[in-house]
Design a protein around this motif. Structure first.
Motif, short mmCIF file in Angstrom:
data_model
loop_
_atom_site.label_atom_id
_atom_site.label_comp_id
_atom_site.label_asym_id
_atom_site.label_seq_id
_atom_site.Cartn_x
_atom_site.Cartn_y
_atom_site.Cartn_z
N MET A 94 32.25 78.65 -9.94
CA MET A 94 30.92 77.73 -9.71
C MET A 94 30.87 77.86 -8.52
SD MET A 94 30.66 73.81 -12.29
CE MET A 94 31.97 74.04 -13.56
N THR A 95 32.06 77.90 -7.57
CA THR A 95 31.45 78.64 -5.92
C THR A 95 30.83 79.25 -5.85
OG1 THR A 95 33.92 79.57 -5.16
CG2 THR A 95 33.39 76.87 -5.84
N TRP A 117 20.56 60.44 -22.09
CA TRP A 117 20.73 61.20 -20.62
C TRP A 117 20.11 62.33 -20.66
CZ3 TRP A 117 23.48 64.93 -19.41
CH2 TRP A 117 23.69 65.49 -18.36
N LEU A 118 20.63 62.78 -22.38
CA LEU A 118 20.76 64.38 -22.43
C LEU A 118 19.29 65.03 -22.37
CD1 LEU A 118 23.82 64.67 -25.55
CD2 LEU A 118 23.13 65.71 -22.80
N ILE A 119 18.61 63.37 -23.77
CA ILE A 119 16.64 63.63 -23.40
C ILE A 119 16.26 64.29 -21.87
CG2 ILE A 119 14.65 62.54 -24.35
CD1 ILE A 119 16.80 61.77 -26.61
N ALA A 120 16.89 62.35 -21.58
CA ALA A 120 16.34 63.60 -20.01
C ALA A 120 16.09 64.88 -18.94
CB ALA A 120 16.86 61.99 -18.70
N HIS A 121 17.64 64.71 -19.56
CA HIS A 121 18.49 66.24 -18.56
C HIS A 121 18.64 67.27 -19.52
CE1 HIS A 121 19.33 62.65 -16.58
NE2 HIS A 121 19.62 63.30 -15.09
N SER A 122 17.23 68.12 -20.05
CA SER A 122 17.16 69.02 -20.61
C SER A 122 16.97 70.43 -19.65
CB SER A 122 16.27 68.62 -22.07
OG SER A 122 15.88 70.50 -22.56
N CYS A 123 17.33 71.67 -20.80
CA CYS A 123 16.63 72.55 -19.60
C CYS A 123 14.89 72.23 -19.60
CB CYS A 123 17.05 73.89 -20.31
SG CYS A 123 19.07 73.53 -19.40
N ARG A 124 14.64 73.02 -18.13
CA ARG A 124 12.78 73.44 -18.42
C ARG A 124 12.95 74.38 -18.42
NH1 ARG A 124 12.60 67.84 -18.81
NH2 ARG A 124 13.66 66.49 -17.50
N TYR A 129 10.78 75.43 -21.73
CA TYR A 129 11.39 75.98 -22.48
C TYR A 129 10.41 75.47 -23.63
CZ TYR A 129 14.92 79.13 -20.89
OH TYR A 129 15.41 79.59 -19.89
N SER A 130 10.27 76.17 -25.38
CA SER A 130 9.36 75.37 -26.02
C SER A 130 9.78 74.28 -26.22
CB SER A 130 9.27 76.35 -26.92
OG SER A 130 9.35 78.07 -26.65
N GLY A 131 11.47 73.82 -26.60
CA GLY A 131 11.77 72.39 -26.80
C GLY A 131 12.50 72.03 -25.51
N LEU A 132 13.38 70.87 -26.14
CA LEU A 132 14.37 70.92 -25.83
C LEU A 132 15.56 71.25 -26.38
CD1 LEU A 132 14.47 66.19 -26.59
CD2 LEU A 132 13.63 67.91 -24.33
N CYS A 133 16.79 71.22 -24.98
CA CYS A 133 17.47 72.36 -25.27
C CYS A 133 18.48 72.52 -24.14
CB CYS A 133 17.01 74.23 -25.09
SG CYS A 133 16.09 74.28 -23.96
N TRP A 134 19.65 72.96 -24.06
CA TRP A 134 20.12 72.39 -23.57
C TRP A 134 21.82 73.45 -23.18
CZ3 TRP A 134 19.13 68.74 -26.97
CH2 TRP A 134 18.54 68.25 -26.31
N GLY A 135 21.91 73.53 -21.35
CA GLY A 135 23.38 74.33 -21.60
C GLY A 135 24.94 74.25 -20.41
N LEU A 136 25.30 75.48 -20.41
CA LEU A 136 25.93 75.16 -19.83
C LEU A 136 26.38 73.97 -18.36
CD1 LEU A 136 28.38 78.13 -18.96
CD2 LEU A 136 29.06 76.32 -19.61
N GLY A 137 24.67 74.03 -17.28
CA GLY A 137 24.50 73.35 -16.20
C GLY A 137 25.14 73.95 -15.38
N PHE A 138 25.51 74.97 -15.12
CA PHE A 138 26.09 75.25 -14.22
C PHE A 138 25.68 77.01 -14.04
CE2 PHE A 138 29.94 75.20 -16.09
CZ PHE A 138 30.55 76.07 -16.34
N LYS A 139 26.03 78.04 -12.40
CA LYS A 139 25.53 79.19 -12.71
C LYS A 139 26.97 79.85 -13.51
CE LYS A 139 22.68 79.80 -8.57
NZ LYS A 139 23.21 80.25 -7.56
N TRP A 140 26.57 81.34 -14.00
CA TRP A 140 28.02 81.27 -15.15
C TRP A 140 28.00 83.00 -15.27
CZ3 TRP A 140 28.39 81.53 -21.10
CH2 TRP A 140 29.24 82.50 -21.48
N TYR A 148 23.74 83.73 -15.97
CA TYR A 148 23.02 82.57 -16.34
C TYR A 148 22.78 81.90 -15.26
CZ TYR A 148 24.26 84.53 -21.61
OH TYR A 148 24.00 85.18 -22.73
N ASN A 149 21.87 81.38 -15.27
CA ASN A 149 21.10 80.14 -14.26
C ASN A 149 21.68 79.01 -14.84
OD1 ASN A 149 19.30 78.89 -14.76
ND2 ASN A 149 17.73 80.73 -14.16
N GLU A 150 21.67 77.39 -13.84
CA GLU A 150 21.78 76.54 -14.33
C GLU A 150 20.92 75.35 -14.99
OE1 GLU A 150 20.69 76.33 -10.08
OE2 GLU A 150 21.89 77.48 -11.13
N ASN A 151 19.84 76.37 -15.18
CA ASN A 151 18.57 75.73 -15.77
C ASN A 151 18.89 76.90 -17.58
OD1 ASN A 151 16.32 73.97 -16.37
ND2 ASN A 151 15.07 75.56 -16.93
N THR A 152 19.77 78.10 -17.68
CA THR A 152 19.78 78.41 -18.83
C THR A 152 20.19 77.77 -19.92
OG1 THR A 152 20.12 80.47 -17.84
CG2 THR A 152 20.18 80.65 -19.91
#
Length: 393
Positions: free
Chosen positions: A26-27, A104-111, A113-124, A132-136
């Motif tokens: 991630m660095t 917490w998950l609902i408050a920290h969904s990826c921004r 997109y068409s609906g709530l969704c989640w990914g890694l939370g870091f660049k990959w 992929y970026n941290e919002n993917t």
């Protein structure tokens, strides 16, 4: 410390920040090295080896230059784990913290997109030219939250989360892309673009739609059609020996343990919600392949790969063994459940700390890394407790 106490130690917290085995990647430097390796393995192998040696042998305890962070799948599995405990104990604290993790998950969904969704939370840096970026968000990560919401609604009867189920459905319908489709089979993307065709990602989308079916009866025919075609794709791509390539159309792909478990697990759970003709054969042959090809009788653990496309200094990974354990619980393989859990405790647990890897020197590495793979193991422990599984006589 009992299994319940170990679960509570890690899951009954407002803050689930932790270090991660991917910290070094991630660095900024780690990302550049990974990108070089993905583009040209000959040029990238040496710097990748240097980074790996630094991370495993010089910085694994100190974690210099790394920082703890939250991971959506860790939160979701903590919620699922605590809901299992609540089903067994009816202790209100378990339900309270499960709800905290879901909120917490609902408050920290990826921004965006068409609906709530989640990914890694870091660049990959996932592949050659694929970053992929941290919002993917990903089709492989979002179902953990979907399942946690589904289970919370079932356990409590609380309908306040129903709008979020529709929101996640909108993400799958509008943002997850079709990678392949014919009259019989359908394969969907990993992320919200036409990125790559990955077998376990298709299995997660299959499982997600079987959950959606119960919430959108008016869309039943359409959802059932997708479910059948997604299943047909997974069935079509299973090799004659029962295994799946990670990338089914890439001859240079790999076959590893925990992704294989994901596919079998998702097919099994999907079949519990929507009967899938042919699923038993897929599950039986896939599970047989796991037990016959990944199991190391000397350690009584499951290894990482049966077909690898890159070197590794990891001899055994907790993620593989935790997912085999979860799968054995689903399939009621009691002998394996207790033998494997005993071996996991011996090799990966020390002084109530959970390590994610055993290296080629037989040394434990990556202490208390929740995403990978303390939470998958704690989830397995909660399933053992929920199902009141006893050792084989």
């Amino acid at each position: 410390m009992s299994s319940k106490e170990l679960i509570e130690k890690f899951c009954l917290k407002d803050n689930l920040e932790s270090f991660d085995p991917y910290d070094v990647w991630m660095t900024d430097f780690g990302i550049r090295v990974k990108q070089l390796y993905n583009t040209n393995k000959m040029l990238g192998i040496l710097p990748a080896a240097v980074v790996t040696i630094w991370d495993y042998f010089l910085n694994n305890t100190r974690r210099f230059g790394y920082k703890k962070q939250e991971y959506p799948t860790a939160r979701a599995m903590a919620a699922l784990t605590l809901l299992n405990l609540y089903s067994d104990s009816r202790e209100e604290e378990h339900l309270v913290f499960a709800k905290k993790h879901i909120d917490w998950l609902i408050a920290h969904s990826c921004r965006g997109y068409s609906g709530l969704c989640w990914g890694l939370g870091f660049k990959w840096a996932a592949g050659d030219g694929l970053d992929y970026n941290e919002n993917t968000p990903f089709s492989t990560h979002t179902p953990y939250v979907l399942e946690a919401l589904h289970k919370y609604i079932k356990v409590t009867g609380d309908l306040e989360y129903l709008p979020y189920m529709k929101s996640i459905y909108n993400f799958y319908e509008n943002d997850i892309q079709i990678m392949y489709e014919d009259e019989i089979a359908l394969a969907t993307s990993y992320g919200p673009e036409k990125d790559r065709l990955i077998t376990n990602a298709v299995s997660y989308t299959l499982f997600a739609y079987t959950i959606f079916l119960g919430y959108f009866p008016e869309k039943g025919d359409m959802i059932k059609g997708k479910i059948r075609k997604l299943f047909n794709f997974i069935q079509r791509k299973q090799l004659s020996n029962g295994s799946w390539l990670y990338e089914p159309d890439n001859p240079n792909s790999f076959i590893d343990c925990f992704h294989s478990c994901f596919i079998i697990k998702n097919v099994y759970k999907a079949n519990q919600l929507v009967p899938l003709s042919g699923s038993e054969e897929i599950i039986t042959s896939g599970y047989r392949y796991l037990k016959e090809n990944f199991y190391n009788p000397d350690y009584e653990l499951f290894k990482r790969f049966t077909l690898s496309n890159k070197p590794s200094i990891v001899k055994f990974d907790l993620y593989d063994n935790a997912e085999v354990l979860n799968l054995a619980i689903l399939l009621s393989d009691k002998e394996l459940i207790f033998n494997l859990n005993t071996s996991i405790k011996e090799h990966f647990i020390s002084e109530n700390n959970i390590y994610s890897a055993i290296d080629f020197l037989d040394l434990r590495r990556n202490k208390n890394t929740l995403r990978w793979a303390a939470m998958p193991y704690l989830h397995a422990l909660s399933n053992i407790k929920k199902n009141d599984l006893k050792p084989v006589e």
